[in-house]
Motif scaffolding. Structure first.
Motif: not given
Length: 188
Positions: A89, A93, A129, A134, A152
């Motif tokens: 993940e 990102r 997250y 997430w 981010e």
């Protein structure tokens, strides 16, 4: 014989490449793979790879644009499933993962090199997250482009004093608390 898996997450491809170059100087880079998304590749100016699938003039392996296989690549190294999803993940990102397999003797040298480049605190990142909803890496979700990746990064440092006072506080804290590496390792 490889006894340990070592993994670090870096916000910036250039920092990850500097860490890998130092690992190469230690004679360790062949044990490592760099995982990043297409925006990381473009940022680094790596338009291609050599026949061995490695970055130009480097001994380490470079993997980009593999959204469907990111988790499997990490699990093949021996990274546990939940953490493989978290690292994948982070790559989606815009962050970059450096992962390798080493024997116990080389592990300490590699750990010192990787820590020198201030990897991301994955516990903190996973909490952020999860706080945003997430749960697991979704290979169908689009990768962040360079602008989204910068946003981010900025979101994770907002509200922190990153100036001289913070550096001094970090040094004071380092004297009061045991040093904790942000590099992950797993025995197998």
């Amino acid at each position: 014989m490889h006894d340990r898996i070592i993994v670090a997450l870096y916000h910036d491809i250039d920092v990850a490449l500097r860490a890998l170059n130092d690992l190469e100087g230690e004679g360790l880079s062949e044990a490592f793979t760099l995982l990043g998304n297409a925006s990381a590749k473009a940022t680094a100016g790596l338009a291609g790879e050599n026949e061995a699938g490695r970055g130009f003039a480097s001994a380490y392996r470079v993997v980009y644009d593999s959204t469907d296989s990111r988790v499997d690549t990490l699990k093949d190294f021996g990274v546990p499933d939940d953490e493989a999803h978290a690292f994948a993940e982070a790559v989606r990102r815009g962050a970059v993962v450096v992962v390798g397999r080493l024997d116990n003797v080389a592990f300490e040298r590699a750990l010192a090199v990787m820590d020198r480049y201030h990897p991301v605190d994955m516990d903190e990142r996973v909490r952020a997250y999860q706080d945003a909803g997430w749960t697991r890496y979704d290979p169908a979700a689009p990768d962040y482009d360079a602008e989204q990746a910068r946003a981010e990064w900025a979101a994770h440092v907002t509200g922190r004093d990153t100036g001289t006072r913070a550096a001094a506080a970090d040094l004071r804290d380092a004297n009061d608390a045991p040093l904790r590496s942000r590099v992950r390792s797993y025995a197998f």
